[in-house]
Design a protein around this motif. Structure first.
Motif: not given
Length: 428
Positions: A82, A85, A87-90, A93-94, A96, A378, A382
């Motif tokens: 987490e 990561n 910005y790979y939302n798939s 959730q990364p 903030s 991604e 995007k």
């Protein structure tokens, strides 16, 4: 039925492993001048701490390659999935982005341990196992991704150090830079109109946003032989450029007023003399060197003031192919030179290296572009909204990472990257 991907030759596999080790070592060498305290800094939401860059680039190889390819591989730490990561939302959730600098743990030592573990696993995979073309493609993507973060690591720490009142240097320049009294005279190069091929032909590595190759109709145009210099941009300032609303796009004028902008990001005026903050510390402003750390609004306003315009990304690419030389990469001011700043033109076009060059083109997909359906899709697609394209690389771009078809992109207000200006105009 889907056929298995062909395996690459043992020679290519050995070259891939060698390149992997070289690029990973380069990232760590760029972090060497920094203390653990330096590596923790995050000076603004757009930037990231050095230790996050060191970890995220390892996360990329672990997530997209090792977890799916190396038999028996166990992730180094499940919690890293987490926090590293981007910005790979798939994939979940990364953490903030603006709060990355608040993560004191894992420590820098633990992150270097993470890098060693990933490197050992990747070496086993690339040295002992069979490598097919799909795996090769993912590794090459991961290495180019790491090289992007090498540049981000340097721009981010530069911004962080610039906030310190002592204006400390990241490292002294070790390249072969020379002080030059004058930049090469600016010449105008005319390019014939017609239908031109744009984008990567797919012969070597390129990011997905560089294709598909397509045809573009361009009217005749002209383009400047070099980048705009500090001295030329200083004339814009002295003529009240930051105080003339008619020079600015509406959003640009709003940015000027909101930020009370009076000069480029790292310029400092002391006792009537101009200085600029560089990775080598605070230095006198050299008029002959390219103006840099300009945002799109500043680049566009300068072009308007000068009676010209910015090139489109298609014009830039056509001109770059027309002006390229066999030794272009060898002579360009790129990361390996360790100059840490753009240098004055000796007469070369500066189309690769020195500064990224703003174009007037919005970052949009080429005709026929389709992002892949997996998580790697991604990577670029995007972000094709509200950003502008830059071309050419900078003084901190690795030489085997840049190419003429490369499309970089940033929001118009952003200036912490090494971004500059090349003028263009119409042929009437």
């Amino acid at each position: 039925m889907t056929l298995p991907a062909p395996e690459v030759s043992s020679e290519l596999q050995s070259h891939l492993l060698s390149r992997y080790r070289r690029i990973r070592a380069e990232t760590e060498s760029l972090a060497d001048p920094l203390s653990a305290e330096d590596m923790q800094l995050q000076s603004m939401p757009d930037a990231s701490p050095t230790k996050w860059h060191l970890a995220h680039t390892s996360w990329f190889f672990e997530t997209f390659i090792l977890r799916n390819t190396l038999p028996g591989y166990r992730v180094f730490s499940p919690g890293y999935h987490e926090i590293f990561n981007s910005y790979y939302n798939s994939l979940g959730q990364p953490f903030s982005r603006p709060q990355r600098g608040l993560l004191s743990r894992p420590s820098v030592d633990e992150i270097f341990e993470y890098r060693r573990a990933v490197d050992q696993a990747m070496s086993r995979l690339l040295d002992c196992g069979a490598v097919n073309e799909v795996l090769q493609g993912l590794v090459v993507l991961g290495l180019n991704h790491e090289q992007q973060h090498q540049e981000l690591l340097l721009t981010d720490i530069k911004h962080a150090l610039s906030i310190n009142p002592a204006l400390p240097a990241y490292q002294e320049a070790s390249g072969d830079e020379e002080e030059r009294a004058e930049a090469a005279p600016l010449r105008w190069i005319e390019v014939e109109g017609g239908i031109h091929s744009i984008g990567s032909e797919g012969e070597e590595f390129s990011f997905d946003n560089e294709g598909p190759s397509h045809r573009q109709l361009l009217p005749a145009f002209r383009i400047a032989s070099r980048l705009v210099t500090n001295g030329e941009f200083r004339e814009f300032i002295d003529d009240g450029g930051y105080h003339q609303p008619r020079l600015w796009l509406s959003d640009g004028w709003a940015w000027v007023n909101e930020n009370r902008a009076q000069h480029p990001l790292y310029w400092r005026e002391r006792e009537g003399e101009w200085y600029q903050f560089t990775l080598a510390g605070l230095t006198p402003l050299v008029d002959s060197e390219p103006a840099h750390h300009l945002n799109f609004f500043e680049a566009d306003a300068f072009a308007t003031w000068a009676g010209h315009r910015l090139p489109t990304e298609f014009e830039w690419e056509v001109a770059a192919y027309q002006l390229r030389t066999p030794d272009q990469l060898a002579t360009a001011n790129l990361l390996e030179k360790r100059n840490w700043r753009p240098l004055a033109s000796r007469g070369e076009s500066q189309l690769l290296g020195d500064t990224w060059e703003w174009t007037s083109s919005a970052y949009r997909p080429y005709p026929g572009f389709r992002a892949s359906a997996d998580a790697v899709g991604e990577y670029n697609g995007k972000f094709m909204c509200n950003q502008m394209v830059l071309r050419g690389g900078s003084c901190i771009t690795p030489s085997d990472h840049i190419r003429i078809s490369y499309r970089n992109f940033f929001y118009p207000h952003q200036s912490w990257q090494f971004s500059g200006v090349r003028l263009a105009g119409d042929v009437l």
